[in-house]
Design a protein around this motif. Sequence first.
Motif, mmCIF file in Angstrom:
data_model
loop_
_atom_site.group_PDB
_atom_site.id
_atom_site.type_symbol
_atom_site.label_atom_id
_atom_site.label_comp_id
_atom_site.label_asym_id
_atom_site.label_seq_id
_atom_site.Cartn_x
_atom_site.Cartn_y
_atom_site.Cartn_z
ATOM 1 N N ILE A 1 0.787 -1.199 -0.011
ATOM 2 C CA ILE A 1 -0.125 0.065 0.173
ATOM 3 C C ILE A 1 0.923 1.159 0.246
ATOM 4 N N GLY A 2 1.534 1.172 0.672
ATOM 5 C CA GLY A 2 3.038 2.403 1.216
ATOM 6 C C GLY A 2 3.861 2.824 0.083
ATOM 7 N N ASP A 3 4.537 3.570 -0.229
ATOM 8 C CA ASP A 3 5.713 3.188 -0.457
ATOM 9 C C ASP A 3 6.457 4.085 0.942
ATOM 10 N N ARG A 4 7.600 3.672 1.104
ATOM 11 C CA ARG A 4 8.549 3.790 2.449
ATOM 12 C C ARG A 4 9.627 4.922 1.721
ATOM 13 N N ASN A 5 9.602 5.290 0.860
ATOM 14 C CA ASN A 5 9.812 6.922 0.688
ATOM 15 C C ASN A 5 9.700 8.407 1.100
ATOM 16 N N ARG A 6 7.353 7.382 0.643
ATOM 17 C CA ARG A 6 6.657 8.996 1.153
ATOM 18 C C ARG A 6 6.044 8.910 2.213
ATOM 19 N N ILE A 7 6.014 8.726 3.277
ATOM 20 C CA ILE A 7 4.801 8.315 4.248
ATOM 21 C C ILE A 7 5.567 9.982 5.655
ATOM 22 N N ALA A 8 4.803 10.230 6.017
ATOM 23 C CA ALA A 8 4.987 11.128 6.774
ATOM 24 C C ALA A 8 3.855 10.783 8.124
ATOM 25 N N VAL A 9 4.528 11.194 9.053
ATOM 26 C CA VAL A 9 3.913 10.849 10.919
ATOM 27 C C VAL A 9 3.484 12.521 10.995
ATOM 28 N N GLY A 10 2.429 12.025 11.701
ATOM 29 C CA GLY A 10 1.336 13.230 12.391
ATOM 30 C C GLY A 10 0.596 13.795 13.263
ATOM 31 N N ALA B 1 2.032 15.690 18.665
ATOM 32 C CA ALA B 1 2.984 16.007 17.969
ATOM 33 C C ALA B 1 4.593 15.955 18.799
ATOM 34 N N PHE B 2 4.180 16.214 20.652
ATOM 35 C CA PHE B 2 4.931 15.492 20.770
ATOM 36 C C PHE B 2 6.094 13.955 20.209
ATOM 37 N N MET B 3 4.968 13.391 19.662
ATOM 38 C CA MET B 3 5.663 12.378 19.586
ATOM 39 C C MET B 3 6.122 12.337 17.751
ATOM 40 N N THR B 4 5.219 13.314 17.069
ATOM 41 C CA THR B 4 5.652 13.496 15.694
ATOM 42 C C THR B 4 7.287 14.384 15.424
ATOM 43 N N PRO C 1 11.635 17.613 7.019
ATOM 44 C CA PRO C 1 11.067 19.004 7.330
ATOM 45 C C PRO C 1 10.153 19.279 8.386
ATOM 46 N N ILE C 2 9.560 19.621 8.741
ATOM 47 C CA ILE C 2 8.205 19.647 10.179
ATOM 48 C C ILE C 2 7.665 21.214 9.787
ATOM 49 N N LEU C 3 6.063 20.671 9.662
ATOM 50 C CA LEU C 3 4.961 21.717 10.329
ATOM 51 C C LEU C 3 4.482 21.819 11.553
ATOM 52 N N LEU C 4 4.184 23.093 11.945
ATOM 53 C CA LEU C 4 3.794 23.206 13.692
ATOM 54 C C LEU C 4 2.786 24.161 13.572
ATOM 55 N N LEU C 5 1.401 23.653 13.367
ATOM 56 C CA LEU C 5 1.019 24.914 14.015
ATOM 57 C C LEU C 5 0.047 24.745 15.197
ATOM 58 N N HIS C 6 0.264 26.150 15.397
ATOM 59 C CA HIS C 6 -1.100 25.805 17.524
ATOM 60 C C HIS C 6 -1.519 27.106 17.488
ATOM 61 N N GLY C 7 -2.997 27.018 17.814
ATOM 62 C CA GLY C 7 -3.553 27.789 18.927
ATOM 63 C C GLY C 7 -2.338 28.866 19.424
ATOM 64 N N GLN C 8 -2.659 29.948 18.732
ATOM 65 C CA GLN C 8 -2.847 31.142 20.008
ATOM 66 C C GLN C 8 -2.659 31.805 21.193
ATOM 67 N N ALA D 1 8.007 13.695 5.755
ATOM 68 C CA ALA D 1 7.738 15.008 6.586
ATOM 69 C C ALA D 1 7.605 14.269 8.100
ATOM 70 N N GLY D 2 6.859 15.729 8.807
ATOM 71 C CA GLY D 2 5.992 15.394 9.761
ATOM 72 C C GLY D 2 4.799 16.647 10.438
ATOM 73 N N ILE D 3 3.659 16.579 10.511
ATOM 74 C CA ILE D 3 2.950 17.872 10.556
ATOM 75 C C ILE D 3 2.482 17.266 13.050
#
Length: 811
Positions: free
Chosen positions: A659-668, A674-677, A735-742, A689-691
Amino acid sequence: MKLRVITILVLSISLSLFQAEVIAQGTYQTPPKSIADLVNAPSTPSVRFSKNGDWMLVMERSDSPSIETLSQPELKIAGMRINPATSGPSRQIGVENIKIKKTQTGEEIQITGLPAQPNMGGMSISDDEKYMVFTQSDADGISLWLVDLTTNSAKKLTDKIVNDVYGNSVLWTPGNKLLVKAVNPTRGSIPVRPSAPAGPIIQETTGDAAPSRTYQDLLENPYDEALFAYFMDSQLMEIDLEGNKKPIGPTGMIKSMDLSPDGSYLMVDLIKKPFSYLVPASRFPYDVEIWSKEGKKVKALAQIPLDENRPTGFDATVTGPRNINWRADKAAMLYWVEAQDGGDGRVEMKERDIVYTLAAPFSGSKQKLATSAYRFGGIAWGDDSFAILSERWSSSRKDMRSVINPSNSSQAKQVIIDRSSDDLYNDPGDPVMTENEFGELVLLRKGDLLYMRSPGGSDEGDMPYLSTFNTKTKEETILWRSQAPYYERVAKVLNDDATEFITIKESTDIQPNYWLVNTKKRIAPQQITNFDNPYESIKGIQKQLVTYERNDGLNLSAVIYTPEGFEAGKDAPLPVLMWAYPREYKSKEVASQVRGSQYSFTRVSSGSPLFWVTRGYAVMDRTEMPIVGEGEKEPNDYFLDQLVANAEAAIDEIVELGIGDRNRIAVGGHSYGAFMTANLLSHTDLFAAGIARSGAYNRTLTPFGFQYEQRTYWEAPEVYFNMSPFSFAHKVKTPILLLHGQADNNSGTFPIQSERYYNALKGHGATARLVFLPNESHGYAAKESINHMLWEMDNWLEKYVKNKNEIEVSK
């Protein structure tokens, strides 16, 4: 030539600066149509049944509020968020329509006369079920409305007098009158912020240890104290069905109120000074008073002190009376619990908690009812000879329930359930309750038999069931059980022998609806509601529950979603979004249990990862990330090693399934996810990548414990350091994307967590993006914020995951 080069250089710098400025300022964006259609789908109504189940309230909720609504003035004081214009909670999403539905015939009746701009809440039905009240929140206050359930019509009962800042605000009396916590009519104008401080803000400790978790929105100065006292200032009012008002008792900072089952007495909790700058209002000192129904003080039951100095650990508690309640099976009898160990779970004691009772008129001495070797977890009342006492112990996950005889405290309790609270496979469930002559919930039983509803954990996932549980033999007999390919559970039992009941039935692509089931008459189940599937566009997606092993033999599971028509082994492997949330366990056997149901409806909440199935991804959701520490060891002693092993096993599984491409897996993940990621990106190169949404990344900012970690930073500094992604920001190459409620109000996840972590990543040259969502809390509410979050996630996944190979080729 030189002039042209300089001009181009200046133009390039100007464009770069302009681009940076636009990115910094930002505007709300909308995700692709396939995602937007799902997130904007209408919400499913919520329901509430009548006592005998012959009719149900159907409550239709509003959509997500706009960012303008979320940006209204808000007070953040004493751990609360208050709308100062209404004397009620801020960020409230109300009900916009109410209907009555007959369960036998399916007839649906619209309630008429509802507010023109409905924002309703706090629905409460009278004991005789002839009337219902609800609160209506307008821009400048909260009023009370009455529904006549014989005519199904509503009318406004009061002006905007309700004080809904803290605790409950409305109670029915047996005589069909209402007790309402109103704004004190004489409280005056809101305190004005002083133009200059009167002096420094001082806190002092005199040697008593006061460990405290990292609470948000606490009081900070005398002006905050004045605001808190102002908005808590209340007057109880008795209101009849015509709206006539009569004050009951004195004014005060009323925390909560509760009528005795027979309506003769009123228990009132009154907050008092000193307030605290360290803990929220729930731990401020308060008096517990018993009033007559006319408002005259009958007894000062307890004076609860300021709760700043509680010992450390999840099994710590306060000294003195706590959990003060009315017995459901008695007209007017109180019960409460008192710790015998000073509230310190580290003290070994045979009788750790003692339960006491005190009957009206409350002039006698308290009577010992039962003892507990663990922490008191509540009592399910039956009658004067039968009740179920619950005991719990967090550190060991102990869940113990015993039969007690309330009329004979010397009779030894009989343990009927003794299990780990994490153990799903051996969970007999919770007792079915029924209403007694006082309208209070008591146990539904036949002699030694209890009726129980269980989640039905199994190797196949959750298969809920209804059973009888023999309290003498500890044997259960299953009366009814959910059957594949459906996920069905009992919502309400309708008769004394549990042969007729209402269920909630769903499957992967069938919206949950209510069904009437009768096992005695052997007639086909009858569908009561016909809620539409709001997600028709993804009815064809594929869902499978997979199980696999970690490198140490621990069984793991996850739910994998793939796009409609995808065939593993035939089609090219897909990019993957893996979504997870770690959990700590004290047993490998329990940690390996399958959780959730493969047959549950595929619901797409705003925080769900399932949107990306519509974008050509495989989504690995509910990916189990157990952290196990058996015996004397704590789970977090093994956090990093087991976290990485969990991720490796999950990746191997989805790749080996084709099912999955080992080189194209993101975790979030969100919050602890988020701490885990961030930890996985710090210690592995497994992901593209990570979210990380609304996480905590520096555990030294939560030094008195976090999640299930009971030790303090000073007791386990190496655990706090090693578990902090901030400590290893220099290792992040993914690459990691960080989102947070202000305006995050969750304990521990201050917005500064993301700000400081981003600065650390930036300082070490990582590829990272930080997005603060204005006025959003720990979970995101505004339509604009949710859409923008999804747009950010989609862009990140498209760039660094789906098209990763193209980026690498271009490099």
